[in-house]
Design an enzyme around this catalytic site. Structure first.
Site, mmCIF file in Angstrom:
data_model
loop_
_atom_site.group_PDB
_atom_site.id
_atom_site.type_symbol
_atom_site.label_atom_id
_atom_site.label_comp_id
_atom_site.label_asym_id
_atom_site.label_seq_id
_atom_site.Cartn_x
_atom_site.Cartn_y
_atom_site.Cartn_z
ATOM 1 C CD GLU A 124 -52.844 76.564 49.542
ATOM 2 O OE1 GLU A 124 -53.632 77.500 49.476
ATOM 3 O OE2 GLU A 124 -52.687 75.746 48.617
ATOM 4 C CB VAL A 127 -53.898 70.079 47.321
ATOM 5 C CG1 VAL A 127 -53.723 69.871 45.819
ATOM 6 C CG2 VAL A 127 -55.147 69.380 47.815
ATOM 7 C CG ASP A 196 -50.592 61.347 47.879
ATOM 8 O OD1 ASP A 196 -50.660 61.773 49.050
ATOM 9 O OD2 ASP A 196 -50.132 62.030 46.936
ATOM 10 C CE LYS A 200 -51.063 65.155 47.661
ATOM 11 N NZ LYS A 200 -49.734 64.751 47.136
ATOM 12 N N GLY A 297 -42.229 67.467 50.814
ATOM 13 C CA GLY A 297 -41.000 67.903 51.452
ATOM 14 C C GLY A 297 -41.305 68.659 52.723
#
Lengths: 409, 409
Positions: A124, A127, A196, A200, A297
């Site tokens: 999970e 992405v 990146d 995704k 983050g």
């Protein structure tokens, strides 16, 4: 009690360990069992951490320990993550990863091993950081035929574009600011060249349509060439430039791209600012659904990893859903075959307008102070890249400067 | 093969039957088993439907049939839905419902029966129509302490407010248009007085914080009194009026409300237009996450119901997550105790400005053409309702006309 190991004590891995301690009681209640951090694999040493005694530099201390049932991989990259994850699955351990490169390149193979072994392989966090999107997408899929997934998938470039759009900050300055804030790496290529986001959209497309799409099958373009002139032209046509990842079902095929596109200002995605991400899923019954939140983050991503760990603890004896089959070279077809309206900048004299209109058919010229004197800008009607190239070729003395696709959401 | 029954062949129930046929192969693949519609309970007759032979008017044909393992309740209302659902659970059948009134009033009791019986009771469609939100919220909860849930939960009122804001359409006209389009009932009270949103915030709060919040514990205010003057005043302070459902964790307590509030224009929720819904979840690790989509409609809602059915088919022998405990009278505390900035309209002479400033402390007067000559409008600093009432009382000759809370997201 379930014992887990974490491989890679970087930003996300340390966040997982931190949350596991901070919210221990809450997590145990949710999982129905205590979750114990048994081992942490890292080449570095962290002698001051309360769990310093858990560290090892030897992968075998994890793979050969039969008491460890779940392994979290937060190392990133393909090597050695791929070998380690595969070995863990083969050793009968379920795996959770936040590693988008690994899933985008090797997801089909690892899912197949997990399936064969009756284990879970969940990702999970790969992405949308902390945004729950893969599981809800899987849920949408249950009763919907999904036709399209479109997302703002990279927080760093979205932060930079927001600064360019809202503060008129030039690209280079926005990049420096992103680096200063820790959003962009010293080598920012993976973000600003679209790699990146490419990984995704591969994962989203694979899950949405059930077959693996590999990064090499995605037409990928970053934001390196976007200037304030483009930003202002986009505003002049009522939109904002966003780095968009898009996967469209096309009969039995799929077409995927990552590129800067123009999102009209009335659309929700135009308001996804700064480091936030958003993913739009279009289903036949459900219509458009959007998932929004922080795409990166430490703690958001770690919380997504832990949600997967908890799910695996609850499903130690039962396979979970998430699955797709292997891809194929002819499964993905060129995104440029999908017609779209385009914003075009060409270096040409004003007297070429009639020629351009003749070659392109129905076009709207854009007036904008920011446009250099020697250029013309216009929006085409919906056309394929091939049609566009042919039209451009037909006009002598019009040199293409930039083409931006309208996202048409 | 799993046999299911549908109780109530209205908009949602017929959508479930329709999707079950249209996407049959896809659904069977997802569920791992064929799902067969065995019975439909409705007092009406539908002789022309391909599944006309499945209809019955007798509930016992469902409750007493041991081959039916899952029952879908799409009747709406408490009577007889509550008795029927309870009887189904007691008879060993898992239940899926889209009935928000039922879940908001009786969720704790029905979840407890399901738990005791080892069955599943799922209700994704009861909030946000087709938007997957309850399951992702549960997933967010796994590793997060959620502090707040805020949503635009009612599509009808959001459509009306959008017309008032964007087209300057008066309330009554917006209501007529909503009725004409089929968004509002002939008796629109459940929507415009906030009852529908109240039920949904009850369900969200109960799930987010783990204890049942009953509709009577939610301070509920609709949009009936909102005028174009209010809409323009909101614009003058940089916001839009939205009917907001809000649940805030307050130590060991919870405070819930449904009320028209002002959302600043920069916030994503301000861009949720027309009949769309959005739910924001705030977690300690994840930050803000938003789920957006169509909050109602036959196929979106039916697709959410079917996703639950598929989930129950996959978990026929294992209990699923979603659970909360019974509420209590002292669990919910008055929402008015939460301080907030307010937009106030008072009928007062201009010379009362000094008195108002003295009584309220730091306030900002709002100038706006739409404001009647005999009124003043101002935004307070953050204060509780009690403090606001006390300040108002201290000023003679200032009669309150409207108070609108700033949503402060």
């Amino acid at each position: 009690m379930v014992k887990i190991a974490v491989m890679g004590h970087g930003v996300v891995g340390s966040g997982v360990a931190e949350l596991l301690q901070k919210n221990a009681a809450h997590i145990a209640a949710k999982a129905g069992e205590e979750i114990v951090l048994e081992r942490v694999l890292d080449l570095r040493e962290f002698p001051d951490l309360p769990y310093a005694d858990k560290f090892t530099k030897r992968f075998a201390d994890i793979s050969d320990d039969p008491t460890i049932q779940i392994v979290v991989e937060t190392m990133g990259g393909l090597t050695p993550a791929y070998d380690y994850v595969k070995a863990c699955l083969l050793a009968g351990k379920s795996v959770v990863t936040s590693n988008k490169e690994l899933v985008a390149q090797k997801g089909d193979e690892l899912l197949a091993i997990a399936k064969e072994k009756g284990l879970n392989f969940l990702f999970e966090a790969s992405v949308g950081g902390g945004i729950p999107v893969l599981r809800p997408l899987d849920q949408c899929l249950a009763a919907n035929e999904v036709s399209e997934v479109t997302g703002i998938l990279n927080g760093t470039t979205n932060f930079m574009l927001t600064r360019m759009i809202e503060d008129g900050m030039p690209f280079e300055e926005a990049l420096l600011l992103a680096q200063k804030r820790g959003y962009a790496e010293r080598d920012p290529s993976a973000d600003i060249d679209g790699l990146d986001a490419c990984r995704k959209i591969c994962i989203l497309a694979s899950l949405a349509f059930g077959r693996h799409v590999y990064p090499a099958q995605v037409r990928t373009e970053g934001i390196r060439e976007i200037t304030l002139t483009d930003v202002r032209l986009a505003a002049a046509v009522g939109g904002v430039i966003k780095l968009i990842g898009k996967a469209v079902k096309n009969g039995e095929h799929v077409s995927c791209a990552v590129a800067p596109m123009i999102v009209r200002k009335e659309h929700l995605l135009s308001d996804v600012r700064d480091v936030f991400n958003a993913i739009l899923v279009r289903g036949d019954a459900i219509g458009d659904v959007v998932f929004y939140g922080r795409g990166a983050g430490k703690l958001p991503t770690a919380s997504a990893v832990l949600a997967d760990v908890i799910d695996e603890v609850k499903h130690l004896k039962a396979r979970k859903y998430l699955c797709w089959s292997a891809g194929a070279p002819d499964y993905a077809i060129d995104f440029g075959l999908l017609p779209a309206r385009m914003l075009l900048r060409v270096r040409a004299d004003a007297d070429k307008k009639a020629d351009l209109a003749a070659a392109f058919g129905n076009i709207e010229f854009v007036t904008c102070d920011a446009l250099p004197q020697d250029e013309l800008a216009f929006v085409t009607s919906a056309m394929t890249e091939k049609e566009l190239d042919a039209a451009l070729k037909a006009v002598s003395g019009a040199e293409p400067v930039r083409r931006l696709r309208l996202a048409e959401l």
